[in-house]
Design a protein around this motif. Structure first.
Motif, PDB file in Angstrom:
ATOM      1  N   GLN A  86       2.233  -0.548   8.727  1.00 40.04           N
ATOM      2  CA  GLN A  86       1.811  -1.847   9.250  1.00 40.04           C
ATOM      3  C   GLN A  86       2.007  -2.904   8.185  1.00 40.04           C
ATOM      4  OE1 GLN A  86      -2.209  -1.938  10.784  1.00 40.04           O
ATOM      5  NE2 GLN A  86      -1.768  -3.719  12.052  1.00 40.04           N
ATOM      6  N   GLU A 114       2.185  -5.399  14.062  1.00 38.30           N
ATOM      7  CA  GLU A 114       1.560  -4.239  14.654  1.00 38.30           C
ATOM      8  C   GLU A 114       1.853  -2.991  13.822  1.00 38.30           C
ATOM      9  OE1 GLU A 114       1.691  -5.600  19.362  1.00 38.30           O
ATOM     10  OE2 GLU A 114       2.970  -3.970  18.650  1.00 38.30           O
ATOM     11  N   ARG A 115       1.041  -1.982  14.047  1.00 39.44           N
ATOM     12  CA  ARG A 115       1.265  -0.703  13.386  1.00 39.44           C
ATOM     13  C   ARG A 115       2.398   0.017  14.112  1.00 39.44           C
ATOM     14  NH1 ARG A 115      -3.895   2.786  11.669  1.00 39.44           N
ATOM     15  NH2 ARG A 115      -4.334   0.676  10.886  1.00 39.44           N
TER      16      ARG A 115
END
Length: 120
Positions: free
Chosen positions: A36, A41-42
């Motif tokens: 991330q 976003e991850r």
């Protein structure tokens, strides 16, 4: 519940290498690495089955990153070579796969993350 602890992150110049480790407190099955970047976003990076026989990677790291595991040590690894500035992120390991897919929601157990910074 299994606990995960990552280590091995740091600052490296572009083209350099790092090896991340993720120590699990018990037996695990399919495990994965996510990353991330700030404000993003991850994202899934790679995963590996419990036996270690099957792996998968996102296209941007194929040929540069290698995921592996040592089940005798309950440890997951991510060897990262030829690092690029765009690889900079906090890297998380994940276990306890709950459902199909490669989204963060597919995994139920997470480590605290280890930061990787690649300078140009």
């Amino acid at each position: 519940q299994v606990q995960l602890v990552e280590s091995g992150g740091g600052l490296v110049q572009a083209g350099g290498s790092l090896r991340l480790s993720c120590a699990a407190s018990g037996r695990t099955y399919t495990m994965a690495w996510f990353r991330q970047a700030p404000g993003k976003e991850r994202d899934f990076v790679a995963n590996i089955t419990g036996s270690g026989e099957t792996t998968s990677y996102i296209d941007s790291v194929k040929g540069r990153f290698t995921i592996s595991r040592d089940n005798a040590k309950n440890t997951l690894y991510l060897q990262m070579n030829n690092l690029k500035p765009e690889d900079s992120a906090v890297y998380y390991c994940a276990a306890n796969k709950l459902r199909l897919g490669s989204t963060p929601a597919a995994y139920g157990t997470w480590g605290q993350g280890t930061p990787v910074t690649v300078s140009s």
